[in-house]
Write an enzyme that holds these catalytic residues in place. Structure first.
Site, PDB file in Angstrom:
ATOM      1  CG  HIS A   1       3.270  14.045  -1.653  1.00 30.21           C
ATOM      2  ND1 HIS A   1       2.222  14.841  -2.065  1.00 30.21           N
ATOM      3  CD2 HIS A   1       2.738  13.134  -0.803  1.00 30.21           C
ATOM      4  CE1 HIS A   1       1.104  14.395  -1.489  1.00 30.21           C
ATOM      5  NE2 HIS A   1       1.397  13.374  -0.724  1.00 30.21           N
TER       6      HIS A   1
ATOM      7  CG  ASP B   1      -3.009  44.559  10.577  1.00 32.21           C
ATOM      8  OD1 ASP B   1      -2.486  43.435  10.703  1.00 32.21           O
ATOM      9  OD2 ASP B   1      -3.055  45.179   9.493  1.00 32.21           O
TER      10      ASP B   1
ATOM     11  CD1 TRP C   1       6.376  11.939   6.459  1.00 32.57           C
ATOM     12  CD2 TRP C   1       6.230  13.932   7.480  1.00 32.57           C
ATOM     13  NE1 TRP C   1       5.496  11.814   7.515  1.00 32.57           N
ATOM     14  CE2 TRP C   1       5.386  13.024   8.154  1.00 32.57           C
ATOM     15  CE3 TRP C   1       6.297  15.258   7.939  1.00 32.57           C
ATOM     16  CZ2 TRP C   1       4.628  13.395   9.270  1.00 32.57           C
ATOM     17  CZ3 TRP C   1       5.539  15.609   9.055  1.00 32.57           C
ATOM     18  CH2 TRP C   1       4.718  14.690   9.699  1.00 32.57           C
TER      19      TRP C   1
ATOM     20  CB  SER D   1       8.148  30.998   8.787  1.00 37.94           C
ATOM     21  OG  SER D   1       6.806  31.129   8.408  1.00 37.94           O
ATOM     22  CB  SER D   2       5.789  27.670  12.196  1.00 39.50           C
ATOM     23  OG  SER D   2       5.702  27.100  10.935  1.00 39.50           O
TER      24      SER D   2
ATOM     25  CG  HIS E   1       0.522  12.878  17.931  1.00 42.70           C
ATOM     26  ND1 HIS E   1      -0.153  12.011  17.111  1.00 42.70           N
ATOM     27  CD2 HIS E   1      -0.419  13.508  18.670  1.00 42.70           C
ATOM     28  CE1 HIS E   1      -1.434  12.095  17.365  1.00 42.70           C
ATOM     29  NE2 HIS E   1      -1.627  12.986  18.309  1.00 42.70           N
TER      30      HIS E   1
ATOM     31  CD  GLU F   1       3.180  19.988  11.720  1.00 43.69           C
ATOM     32  OE1 GLU F   1       3.588  20.799  12.575  1.00 43.69           O
ATOM     33  OE2 GLU F   1       2.725  20.328  10.616  1.00 43.69           O
TER      34      GLU F   1
ATOM     35  CE1 TYR G   1      -5.308  14.853  17.121  1.00 45.90           C
ATOM     36  CE2 TYR G   1      -3.074  14.361  17.794  1.00 45.90           C
ATOM     37  CZ  TYR G   1      -4.357  13.959  17.540  1.00 45.90           C
ATOM     38  OH  TYR G   1      -4.687  12.632  17.702  1.00 45.90           O
TER      39      TYR G   1
ATOM     40  CB  SER H   1     -16.685  24.881  15.340  1.00 51.10           C
ATOM     41  OG  SER H   1     -16.112  23.638  15.646  1.00 51.10           O
TER      42      SER H   1
ATOM     43  CG  HIS I   1       0.474   7.151  18.434  1.00 48.54           C
ATOM     44  ND1 HIS I   1      -0.404   8.019  19.033  1.00 48.54           N
ATOM     45  CD2 HIS I   1       0.845   7.759  17.292  1.00 48.54           C
ATOM     46  CE1 HIS I   1      -0.534   9.089  18.282  1.00 48.54           C
ATOM     47  NE2 HIS I   1       0.211   8.960  17.210  1.00 48.54           N
ATOM     48  CG  HIS I   2       3.675   8.402  15.063  1.00 44.86           C
ATOM     49  ND1 HIS I   2       3.011   8.526  13.862  1.00 44.86           N
ATOM     50  CD2 HIS I   2       3.098   9.282  15.896  1.00 44.86           C
ATOM     51  CE1 HIS I   2       2.088   9.458  13.966  1.00 44.86           C
ATOM     52  NE2 HIS I   2       2.115   9.939  15.199  1.00 44.86           N
TER      53      HIS I   2
ATOM     54  CB  THR J   1     -11.567  13.360  18.636  1.00 42.74           C
ATOM     55  OG1 THR J   1     -10.244  13.521  19.130  1.00 42.74           O
ATOM     56  CG2 THR J   1     -11.629  13.812  17.204  1.00 42.74           C
TER      57      THR J   1
ATOM     58  CE  LYS K   1     -12.606  20.316  19.108  1.00 44.90           C
ATOM     59  NZ  LYS K   1     -13.480  21.428  18.749  1.00 44.90           N
TER      60      LYS K   1
ATOM     61  NE  ARG L   1       4.348   5.335   5.314  1.00 41.82           N
ATOM     62  CZ  ARG L   1       4.279   6.253   6.281  1.00 41.82           C
ATOM     63  NH1 ARG L   1       3.977   5.883   7.517  1.00 41.82           N
ATOM     64  NH2 ARG L   1       4.490   7.518   6.021  1.00 41.82           N
TER      65      ARG L   1
HETATM   66  C1  HEA Z   1      -1.698  17.503   4.160  1.00 42.64           C
HETATM   67  C2  HEA Z   1      -0.938  16.582   3.706  1.00 42.64           C
HETATM   68  C3  HEA Z   1      -1.153  15.751   2.474  1.00 42.64           C
HETATM   69  C4  HEA Z   1      -1.980  15.924   1.386  1.00 42.64           C
HETATM   70  C5  HEA Z   1      -2.960  17.056   1.101  1.00 42.64           C
HETATM   71  C6  HEA Z   1      -1.746  14.790   0.525  1.00 42.64           C
HETATM   72  C7  HEA Z   1      -2.397  14.605  -0.704  1.00 42.64           C
HETATM   73  C8  HEA Z   1      -2.213  13.488  -1.492  1.00 42.64           C
HETATM   74  N1  HEA Z   1      -1.367  12.432  -1.235  1.00 42.64           N
HETATM   75 FE1  HEA Z   1      -0.072  12.266   0.306  1.00 42.64          FE
HETATM   76  N2  HEA Z   1       1.185  12.093   1.846  1.00 42.64           N
HETATM   77  C9  HEA Z   1       1.265  12.907   2.935  1.00 42.64           C
HETATM   78  C10 HEA Z   1       0.513  14.046   3.150  1.00 42.64           C
HETATM   79  C11 HEA Z   1      -0.425  14.525   2.258  1.00 42.64           C
HETATM   80  N3  HEA Z   1      -0.798  13.963   1.076  1.00 42.64           N
HETATM   81  C12 HEA Z   1       2.248  12.424   3.868  1.00 42.64           C
HETATM   82  C13 HEA Z   1       2.630  13.061   5.201  1.00 42.64           C
HETATM   83  C14 HEA Z   1       2.775  11.260   3.318  1.00 42.64           C
HETATM   84  C15 HEA Z   1       3.856  10.338   3.905  1.00 42.64           C
HETATM   85  C16 HEA Z   1       5.153  10.587   3.201  1.00 42.64           C
HETATM   86  C17 HEA Z   1       6.188   9.626   3.669  1.00 42.64           C
HETATM   87  O1  HEA Z   1       5.920   8.399   3.678  1.00 42.64           O
HETATM   88  O2  HEA Z   1       7.286  10.083   4.061  1.00 42.64           O
HETATM   89  C18 HEA Z   1       2.080  11.079   2.050  1.00 42.64           C
HETATM   90  C19 HEA Z   1       2.303   9.997   1.204  1.00 42.64           C
HETATM   91  C20 HEA Z   1       1.503   9.705   0.113  1.00 42.64           C
HETATM   92  C21 HEA Z   1       1.528   8.441  -0.565  1.00 42.64           C
HETATM   93  C22 HEA Z   1       2.385   7.226  -0.183  1.00 42.64           C
HETATM   94  C23 HEA Z   1       3.698   7.314  -0.876  1.00 42.64           C
HETATM   95  C24 HEA Z   1       4.575   6.177  -0.462  1.00 42.64           C
HETATM   96  O3  HEA Z   1       4.362   5.606   0.628  1.00 42.64           O
HETATM   97  O4  HEA Z   1       5.492   5.861  -1.228  1.00 42.64           O
HETATM   98  C25 HEA Z   1       0.641   8.537  -1.604  1.00 42.64           C
HETATM   99  C26 HEA Z   1       0.345   7.452  -2.569  1.00 42.64           C
HETATM  100  O5  HEA Z   1      -0.718   7.350  -3.080  1.00 42.64           O
HETATM  101  C27 HEA Z   1       0.046   9.852  -1.532  1.00 42.64           C
HETATM  102  C28 HEA Z   1      -0.909  10.331  -2.402  1.00 42.64           C
HETATM  103  C29 HEA Z   1      -1.535  11.556  -2.267  1.00 42.64           C
HETATM  104  C30 HEA Z   1      -2.502  12.050  -3.215  1.00 42.64           C
HETATM  105  C31 HEA Z   1      -2.940  11.364  -4.495  1.00 42.64           C
HETATM  106  C32 HEA Z   1      -2.915  13.267  -2.737  1.00 42.64           C
HETATM  107  C33 HEA Z   1      -3.943  14.160  -3.399  1.00 42.64           C
HETATM  108  O6  HEA Z   1      -4.891  14.563  -2.443  1.00 42.64           O
HETATM  109  C34 HEA Z   1      -3.302  15.335  -4.058  1.00 42.64           C
HETATM  110  C35 HEA Z   1      -4.355  16.078  -4.832  1.00 42.64           C
HETATM  111  C36 HEA Z   1      -3.832  17.311  -5.483  1.00 42.64           C
HETATM  112  C37 HEA Z   1      -3.355  17.358  -6.757  1.00 42.64           C
HETATM  113  C38 HEA Z   1      -3.280  16.130  -7.588  1.00 42.64           C
HETATM  114  C39 HEA Z   1      -2.857  18.640  -7.326  1.00 42.64           C
HETATM  115  C40 HEA Z   1      -3.757  19.115  -8.477  1.00 42.64           C
HETATM  116  C41 HEA Z   1      -2.915  19.624  -9.612  1.00 42.64           C
HETATM  117  C42 HEA Z   1      -2.840  18.964 -10.799  1.00 42.64           C
HETATM  118  C43 HEA Z   1      -3.536  17.706 -11.063  1.00 42.64           C
HETATM  119  C44 HEA Z   1      -2.053  19.491 -11.890  1.00 42.64           C
HETATM  120  C45 HEA Z   1      -0.625  19.658 -11.515  1.00 42.64           C
HETATM  121  C46 HEA Z   1      -0.204  20.867 -12.231  1.00 42.64           C
HETATM  122  C47 HEA Z   1       0.801  21.665 -11.891  1.00 42.64           C
HETATM  123  C48 HEA Z   1       1.621  21.406 -10.661  1.00 42.64           C
HETATM  124  C49 HEA Z   1       1.123  22.828 -12.728  1.00 42.64           C
HETATM  125  N4  HEA Z   1       0.597  10.551  -0.479  1.00 42.64           N
HETATM  126  C1  HEA Z   2      -4.686  15.667  10.739  1.00 41.92           C
HETATM  127  C2  HEA Z   2      -3.883  14.708  11.008  1.00 41.92           C
HETATM  128  C3  HEA Z   2      -4.155  13.526  11.913  1.00 41.92           C
HETATM  129  C4  HEA Z   2      -5.138  13.309  12.844  1.00 41.92           C
HETATM  130  C5  HEA Z   2      -6.276  14.220  13.262  1.00 41.92           C
HETATM  131  C6  HEA Z   2      -4.880  11.989  13.389  1.00 41.92           C
HETATM  132  C7  HEA Z   2      -5.660  11.416  14.384  1.00 41.92           C
HETATM  133  C8  HEA Z   2      -5.330  10.234  15.017  1.00 41.92           C
HETATM  134  N1  HEA Z   2      -4.285   9.393  14.687  1.00 41.92           N
HETATM  135 FE1  HEA Z   2      -2.992   9.610  13.178  1.00 41.92          FE
HETATM  136  N2  HEA Z   2      -1.534   9.999  11.847  1.00 41.92           N
HETATM  137  C9  HEA Z   2      -1.397  11.112  11.055  1.00 41.92           C
HETATM  138  C10 HEA Z   2      -2.219  12.206  11.042  1.00 41.92           C
HETATM  139  C11 HEA Z   2      -3.318  12.350  11.882  1.00 41.92           C
HETATM  140  N3  HEA Z   2      -3.786  11.429  12.781  1.00 41.92           N
HETATM  141  C12 HEA Z   2      -0.259  10.985  10.167  1.00 41.92           C
HETATM  142  C13 HEA Z   2       0.212  12.017   9.141  1.00 41.92           C
HETATM  143  C14 HEA Z   2       0.308   9.750  10.448  1.00 41.92           C
HETATM  144  C15 HEA Z   2       1.486   9.068   9.747  1.00 41.92           C
HETATM  145  C16 HEA Z   2       2.803   9.719   9.952  1.00 41.92           C
HETATM  146  C17 HEA Z   2       3.836   8.937   9.185  1.00 41.92           C
HETATM  147  O1  HEA Z   2       4.217   7.842   9.657  1.00 41.92           O
HETATM  148  O2  HEA Z   2       4.242   9.388   8.062  1.00 41.92           O
HETATM  149  C18 HEA Z   2      -0.501   9.179  11.514  1.00 41.92           C
HETATM  150  C19 HEA Z   2      -0.195   7.954  12.099  1.00 41.92           C
HETATM  151  C20 HEA Z   2      -0.856   7.474  13.207  1.00 41.92           C
HETATM  152  C21 HEA Z   2      -0.386   6.350  13.966  1.00 41.92           C
HETATM  153  C22 HEA Z   2       0.895   5.545  13.710  1.00 41.92           C
HETATM  154  C23 HEA Z   2       0.606   4.356  12.874  1.00 41.92           C
HETATM  155  C24 HEA Z   2       1.871   3.676  12.488  1.00 41.92           C
HETATM  156  O3  HEA Z   2       2.735   4.321  11.848  1.00 41.92           O
HETATM  157  O4  HEA Z   2       2.039   2.495  12.829  1.00 41.92           O
HETATM  158  C25 HEA Z   2      -1.308   6.151  14.959  1.00 41.92           C
HETATM  159  C26 HEA Z   2      -1.218   5.072  15.963  1.00 41.92           C
HETATM  160  O5  HEA Z   2      -1.796   5.108  16.994  1.00 41.92           O
HETATM  161  C27 HEA Z   2      -2.324   7.189  14.822  1.00 41.92           C
HETATM  162  C28 HEA Z   2      -3.421   7.328  15.663  1.00 41.92           C
HETATM  163  C29 HEA Z   2      -4.314   8.385  15.580  1.00 41.92           C
HETATM  164  C30 HEA Z   2      -5.430   8.538  16.508  1.00 41.92           C
HETATM  165  C31 HEA Z   2      -5.815   7.618  17.628  1.00 41.92           C
HETATM  166  C32 HEA Z   2      -6.057   9.703  16.150  1.00 41.92           C
HETATM  167  C33 HEA Z   2      -7.243  10.323  16.852  1.00 41.92           C
HETATM  168  O6  HEA Z   2      -7.052  11.682  17.052  1.00 41.92           O
HETATM  169  C34 HEA Z   2      -8.531  10.087  16.098  1.00 41.92           C
HETATM  170  C35 HEA Z   2      -9.731  10.433  16.979  1.00 41.92           C
HETATM  171  C36 HEA Z   2     -11.030  10.431  16.224  1.00 41.92           C
HETATM  172  C37 HEA Z   2     -11.952   9.436  16.243  1.00 41.92           C
HETATM  173  C38 HEA Z   2     -11.745   8.180  17.040  1.00 41.92           C
HETATM  174  C39 HEA Z   2     -13.221   9.499  15.425  1.00 41.92           C
HETATM  175  C40 HEA Z   2     -14.320  10.320  16.052  1.00 41.92           C
HETATM  176  C41 HEA Z   2     -14.670   9.844  17.421  1.00 41.92           C
HETATM  177  C42 HEA Z   2     -15.910   9.363  17.762  1.00 41.92           C
HETATM  178  C43 HEA Z   2     -17.020   9.243  16.792  1.00 41.92           C
HETATM  179  C44 HEA Z   2     -16.158   9.023  19.209  1.00 41.92           C
HETATM  180  C45 HEA Z   2     -16.439   7.580  19.495  1.00 41.92           C
HETATM  181  C46 HEA Z   2     -15.331   6.696  19.044  1.00 41.92           C
HETATM  182  C47 HEA Z   2     -14.806   5.696  19.789  1.00 41.92           C
HETATM  183  C48 HEA Z   2     -14.973   5.596  21.260  1.00 41.92           C
HETATM  184  C49 HEA Z   2     -14.002   4.622  19.108  1.00 41.92           C
HETATM  185  N4  HEA Z   2      -2.029   7.967  13.736  1.00 41.92           N
HETATM  186 CU   LIG Z   3       0.318  10.574  15.955  1.00 40.80          CU
END
Ligand code: HEA
Ligand code: HEA
Ligand SMILES: [Cu+2]
Ligand code: CUA
Lengths: 299, 294, 544
Positions: free
Chosen positions: C94, C123, C159, C186-187, C270, C272, C274, C285, C319-320, C345, C348, C467
């Site tokens: 997923h 293009d 993942w 590809s990326s 990380h 990634e 962003y 924007s 921080h992960h 952030t 922004k 999780r």
């Molecule tokens: C951009 C990234 C992204 C997006 C968009 C989503 C979208 C969603 N994610 Fe996911 N998710 C992750 C990135 C993302 N996730 C990541 C990185 C993890 C961590 C994995 C890990 O722990 O290793 C995670 C893990 C994760 C978990 C935790 C699993 C676990 O810890 O065991 C859960 C549980 O609720 C969850 C739920 C969902 C749900 C309900 C959506 C929904 O928003 C999805 C909505 C969309 C649909 C439901 C599709 C609509 C289609 C239909 C309803 C019909 C289907 C028909 C056909 C296919 C023909 N996600």
């Molecule tokens: C689009 C993706 C995205 C983005 C934008 C961010 C943004 C941030 N993430 Fe997140 N993060 C993930 C995707 C993302 N993260 C994913 C996928 C994981 C889990 C991966 C995995 O384990 O599977 C993760 C996990 C993750 C962890 C690890 C947690 C753990 O596993 O124990 C941490 C820890 O520091 C973290 C921190 C942050 C912080 C500080 C920001 C900051 O950039 C946020 C900054 C924004 C704000 C703070 C709000 C707006 C700010 C204001 C209004 C200004 C005033 C605010 C203050 C002064 C407080 N993230």
């Molecule tokens: Cu991070």
């Protein structure tokens, strides 16, 4: 729809606010918040959590109300005419500085707690914890007592697909083991975590800490439980098929109780046939690795 | 659109190629090749056919694709803009390669500075050694506390590696001479020094292979020799691979020179390959210092 | 489409003549070729952008369907539907599909369509490679999907593919690794193409600081991609050799360390995240100024903030890994550097708000999604900041609090922004307005259900639910049920989205060149007719 917007935003903040009420540990279901736990560290962590949560709520309220105000007020439908300004150095500097200040203020207490957490010195009992797929091994290194701790069989049957058991009738479902870890109350216990196969993570929420159990390495954590009782946690690092089914259960008892218990364990060990071999077998952190075995024998 | 037929005559326009089959050919063949590789690793018996089939298809793709580009170039379809795009593209491609090697250098650094000392009981992880690896005292090179792969010897920096360093550095000089010759329109010097460059390249690869033989047969130094063997062979191996590719590219360039391609003003392909060559050169210096020497 | 000049693969005997012939074959090149060949051989940024977007939508459906398997199993305590191993596979795949198959390709598709239009380029700079990038992605995901059917099941180590666990994967292992290699290639090619296009093909007069925000964010994203994708490729290559060739990068016995992998992975991982959000920032924007009828507030600050976020993203990775037992100094450094990211952030978020301030707002669907982004991304950011506090992360780590955090930034963050962009630019692509009424329904259903889906996960995490578990203690039952209901609601809403897109592509009210006529949107893309002709800016426009 701005009204709906307003409602949603308010709802969101309200819910965050609500989560404070959740702090009551007795409340099992619909729990909203972190638990305070039963150690100094867990309480400090809880305090930090509430602090940062409130900071975020405050900022959220401020920022969101400006957004909502703009959405509600500056609408074309209300005949609003767009202004032409597109920057304001003053404002931009302000909202760069203020967050910095807030963050620095946050960082100080956080750093202080972090230092305390990492200081395991002066411990009064050392337990080596080894994660296996999918059970824990507890090794009282100063007492030569070691045993495995596995999800209790009743729960294990209940959790099978179509087991026919209504898991709601199983109390502490998935959080009960055959042999819990037993430690004395009020003593600084040092836990050495490692693993035999893949990475696991030893976690008891009420003690406030979790640490990865990494094969071939030893990590340290410590706690001093202040209340007698049974505390339950889980493995917190994906470790394969049954990652969800290797709970951590710790019984905190009075020192006296602990002493009799550990003595009993040692006696049982003497009694057991071929003790040496047995000890080696159970104490070995990584069965295949000889140096470890030697350590075990040495104890 | 900057239409092909027009562009040929209108140098002002940025050349946009029309449909091409090479991308799809490329991805289908890469898919096949990777599928074959996976099957190989999983011990499927028909795997070799899939893999080599895909591999040949990939070669065909490169041959055809570059052929097309060269043809368009010779036809004068490319203006300054296109040339600039190619340059930038090559630069950033090389940067991505640098980052790839960075990952392996990072691993080397981590092993030497952190994990090995920790296993040896230094720093914050002394308990690791006390409880799990009592006997182990860390020293680089090492195959770890479990002495994975058995005792081994390493290759002294100031034997073959030093010679190889000299060879690559020389090749860096020869290609520069060739480049100047090309700019000065002196084709004979160009041909000779370009040829010298790739000959030195192949010589390097040959000696590297020799060194591997020696390591495997006499020194018992293998991929499996713990973290030392892992980092040693992965770093030098990927570098060797890049030298090989670079040398092959040089051969192609050389053949094109023999064909009379390139002018003193326009010779991007030559420069691109030259940059690449300097890149493998620099990576080698890093290897020589951090893998062989220190 | 003639392949004349490709049918002479002989590099050395190629003559001027061959190419002239080739060139002749292309006087019909003003329009697309007919049939499937168009899509297989195209070099047109609009065709390729479309393919990326369609691919991304399909992946979103598949990845979402997997998410629904997860939510269905978690609907009630007790194992009802799947085997725990398969559950882990669903979680893993997923995520891989959503991250690398849905969100990233969607932003690349938008970049392909819009960057040339926004900078007045004919293009993309390297059109053939552009098509290669796309088809490689298809190859990559064919491999990944194939790996699901291997003996021993699909990849199930999360993942993040942590060793040693990931080394227990069955025959799926090499397939998944090679899928990542191809997707990475590809990326990287896509990123190179975008950088070169922006740096080399801007219309005369468009200085860097005149570029639209979306172009800026993509430029910086592309740099991130080139810097970290190869590192990821390196990391999984080490996994491969540890598994098959006896290396011990990640095994203590040989002097390696499983945690080494985590460092390399998160050095990629990380940035990634962003990579997924910066283009979303760019989209927001673009949209907020348009429907506020006001210029973007603090354009320069926005550019610098984006750049500093990108820079900081390289020094916060651990921080992960707060719980892996890093030395205190390390934990301290990564806690502080991570907290810093809140500042740019924040700039922004504040600038977007200030853009609306004293504007003249209307609420077409793109604006609705942009506004939802503003609120919900910020909530996700806050939880991120909470997790940055290392001592507290010892409690949060690997619980549903994390899951809630990243879905808030990814779903109502990245995905909502992408949907906003689709509604915003689709009339330009298709020449038709979408059905505003349906679109609003889609918005409100998504916006409400996404909160039902993910907000309770905060509570679950704080209450202590780890999780990546297929079954849980009964104390977590209630919120899980709510979350699952939200998931199915959200999923169904997305089917409505699919229908709206399909309907708009087939027909609808004709869109003007400016599309949002009474909002007078800024930018070159609005100077070309709708639908945008197959070839645009053959003559570079002059930007003053
Ligand atoms: C951009 C990234 C992204 C997006 C968009 C989503 C979208 C969603 N994610 Fe996911 N998710 C992750 C990135 C993302 N996730 C990541 C990185 C993890 C961590 C994995 C890990 O722990 O290793 C995670 C893990 C994760 C978990 C935790 C699993 C676990 O810890 O065991 C859960 C549980 O609720 C969850 C739920 C969902 C749900 C309900 C959506 C929904 O928003 C999805 C909505 C969309 C649909 C439901 C599709 C609509 C289609 C239909 C309803 C019909 C289907 C028909 C056909 C296919 C023909 N996600
Ligand atoms: C689009 C993706 C995205 C983005 C934008 C961010 C943004 C941030 N993430 Fe997140 N993060 C993930 C995707 C993302 N993260 C994913 C996928 C994981 C889990 C991966 C995995 O384990 O599977 C993760 C996990 C993750 C962890 C690890 C947690 C753990 O596993 O124990 C941490 C820890 O520091 C973290 C921190 C942050 C912080 C500080 C920001 C900051 O950039 C946020 C900054 C924004 C704000 C703070 C709000 C707006 C700010 C204001 C209004 C200004 C005033 C605010 C203050 C002064 C407080 N993230
Ligand atoms: Cu991070
Ligand atoms: Cu052990 Cu998860």
């Amino acid at each position: 729809m701005p009204k709906k917007m307003v409602r949603r935003a308010l709802a969101a903040t309200a819910v965050i606010g609500l989560s404070l009420l959740g702090s009551n540990p007795a409340m099992a279901a619909w729990t909203l918040n972190l638990r305070e736990g039963v150690t100094e560290l867990s309480r400090e962590i809880y305090g930090l959590h509430m602090l940062i949560l409130w900071v975020c709520v405050a900022i959220a309220v401020a920022v969101f109300s400006v957004m909502i105000y703009s959405i509600a007020t500056f609408r074309k439908s209300k005949g609003a005419v767009p202004a032409t300004f597109d920057h304001s150095t003053g404002a931009e500097v302000t909202w760069t500085i203020i967050p910095v200040v807030i963050l620095v203020a946050m960082a100080i207490p956080a750093a202080r707690t972090l230092v305390k957490i990492e200081d395991a010195s002066g411990s009064e009992l050392t337990v080596k914890v080894t994660g296996y797929q999918w059970k824990w091994q507890y090794d009282y290194v100063d007492h030569g007592v070691a045993f495995f701790s596995t999800l209790s069989s009743r729960h294990n049957e209940a959790r099978q697909v179509d087991s026919g058991v209504d898991v709601r009738q199983v109390d502490d479902y998935l959080l009960d083991v055959d042999n819990p870890l037993v430690v004395p109350v009020g003593k600084k216990v040092r836990v050495l975590v490692t693993a035999a196969d893949v990475i696991h993570n030893w976690w008891v929420p009420d003690f406030g800490l979790k640490k990865d159990a990494i094969p071939g390495y030893i990590n340290e954590l410590w706690f001093r439980a202040e209340k007698v009782g049974t505390y339950r946690g889980q493995c917190a690092e994906l470790c394969g098929r049954d990652h969800g089914f290797m709970p951590v259960v710790v019984r905190v008892v009075e020192q006296a109780q602990f002493d009799t218990w550990i003595a009993g364990q040692q006696a049982a060990r003497q009694a057991a046939a071929a003790p040496a071999a047995q000890a080696a077998a159970t104490v070995a952190p990584i069965a295949i690795e000889t140096p470890a075995l030697r350590v075990a024998a040495a104890e | 659109m900057a239409h092909a037929a027009h562009t040929a005559h209108d140098a002002g326009k940025y050349y946009i190629p029309h449909g091409s089959k090479w991308p799809i050919v490329g991805s289908v063949s890469l898919f096949t090749m990777m599928l074959g590789a996976a099957a190989l690793l999983n011990g499927v018996n028909i795997a070799p056919y899939i893999f080599w089939g895909g591999f040949l298809a990939v070669l065909y793709m490169f041959y055809g694709w570059f052929g097309t580009v060269i043809g368009e170039n010779q036809a004068g379809l490319y203006n300054e803009g296109v040339d600039k795009s190619f340059r930038m593209g090559m630069m950033w491609f090389i940067f991505s390669e640098v980052m790839f090697f960075g990952a392996f250098f990072g691993a080397l650094y981590y092993a030497r500075q952190l994990s090995v000392p920790w296993l040896g009981g230094e720093g914050s992880k002394f308990l690791t050694n006390m409880f799990l690896w009592k006997e182990y005292d860390p020293a680089w090179p090492t195959n770890g506390p479990a002495a994975v792969g058995g005792a081994f010897e390493t290759i002294p920096a100031f034997g073959l590696p030093a010679i190889n360093t000299a060879i690559l550095l020389t090749s860096g000089v020869t290609i520069t001479i060739a480049h100047h010759a090309l700019k000065a329109g002196n084709r004979t010097v160009l041909k000779i020094f370009l040829a010298l460059t790739f000959l030195l390249g192949f010589l390097f690869v040959g000696l590297q292979a020799e060194e591997y033989m020696h390591a495997y047969h006499e020194l018992n130094l293998t991929l499996g020799s713990g973290v030392y063997g892992s980092t040693f062979f992965m770093l030098t191996g990927f570098h060797g691979l890049h030298v090989t590719l670079g040398a092959i590219m040089l051969v192609v360039i050389w053949l094109r020179v023999m064909k009379g391609h390139f002018t003193p003003q326009h010779h991007f392909a030559f420069e691109g390959v030259a940059w690449y060559w300097h890149f493998v050169d620099v990576v080698w210096l890093g290897l020589f210092i951090f893998v062989y020497w220190l | 489409m003639s392949e004349t000049n490709q049918t002479h693969p002989d590099v050395l005997s190629r003559t001027h003549h061959d190419v002239e012939v080739a060139a002749q074959g292309h006087h019909d090149d003003h329009g697309p070729a007919r049939g499937i060949a168009r899509w297989l051989t195209t070099t047109n940024h609009k065709d390729i952008g479309t393919m990326y977007l369609v691919f991304s939508l399909v992946m979103f459906l598949i990845g979402g369907a997997m998410a629904l398997v997860i939510r269905a199993e978690l609907f009630m305590p007790g194992m009802q539907l799947v085997d725990p191993q398969f559950f882990n596979t669903m979680t893993t795949v997923h995520a891989l599909i959503m991250v690398f198959g849905a969100v990233m390709p969607a932003t690349v598709g938008l970049g392909n369509w819009m960057i040339p239009l926004q900078i007045g380029a004919p293009d993309m700079a390297l059109p053939r490679m552009n098509n290669f990038s796309f088809w490689l992605l298809v190859a990559a995901f064919s491999l990944l999907i194939l790996s699901l059917f291997m003996p021993g099941g699909g990849p199930a180590a999360g993942w993040t593919l942590y060793p040693p666990l990931v080394l227990q994967t069955g025959d799926a292992f090499p397939l998944a690794i090679f899928a990542i290699h191809l997707a990475g290639a590809s990326s990287i090619m896509g990123a190179i193409n975008i950088i070169v296009t922006i740096m080399n093909l801007r219309a005369p007069g468009m200085s860097l600081l005149k570029m639209p925000m979306f172009v800026w964010t993509w430029l910086i994203t592309a740099y991130l991609l080139i810097a970290v994708m190869p590192v990821f490729a390196g990391a999984v290559t080490m996994l491969l050799t540890d598994h098959f060739f006896g290396t011990t990068f990640f095994a203590a016995s040989g002097g390696g360390d499983p945690v080494l992998y985590q460092h390399i992975f998160w050095f990629f991982g990380h940035p990634e995240v962003y990579i997924m959000i910066l283009p979303a920032f760019g989209i927001v924007s673009e949209i907020i100024p348009t429907f506020s009828r006001k210029r973007l507030f603090g354009y320069d600050a926005m550019v610098y903030a984006t750049a500093s976020i990108a820079f900081l993203s390289f020094i916060v990775w651990a921080h992960h890994m707060f719980t892996v037992g890093m030395p205190l100094a390390g934990e301290m450094f990564f806690m502080l550097s991570t907290m810093l990211i809140a500042v740019p952030t924040g700039v922004k978020v504040f600038n977007w708000t200030a853009t609306m301030w004293k504007g003249s707002l209307t609420f077409e669907t793109p604006m609705l999604f942009a506004l939802a982004f503003l609120f919900l991304f910020t909530i996700g950011g806050f939880s991120g900041l909470m997790m940055a506090i290392a001592p507290v992360d010892f409690q949060y780590h690997d619980t549903y609090f994390i899951v809630a955090h990243f879905h808030y930034v990814l779903v109502p963050g990245a995905v909502f922004a992408i949907m906003a962009a689709v509604y915003y630019w689709m009339p330009k692509w298709t020449g038709h307005m979408y059905d505003e009424r349906l679109a609003r329904i889609h918005f409100w259903m998504s916006a409400i259900f996404v909160n039902v889906l993910f907000f309770p996960q905060h509570f679950l995490g704080l209450a202590g639910m780890p999780r990546r578990i297929p079954d849980y203690s009964t104390q977590f039952a209630d919120w899980n049920m709510v979350s699952s209901i939200g998931a199915f609601g959200f999923g169904l809403s997305q089917l409505l989205f699919v229908y709206i897109v399909w309907k708009t592509a087939r027909g609808g009210v004709k869109a003007t060149a400016e599309v949002w006529t009474d909002a007078r949107p800024q930018g070159l893309e609005w100077t070309v007719p709708s639908p945008a002709p197959y070839h645009t800016f053959d003559e570079a426009p002059l930007v003053k």
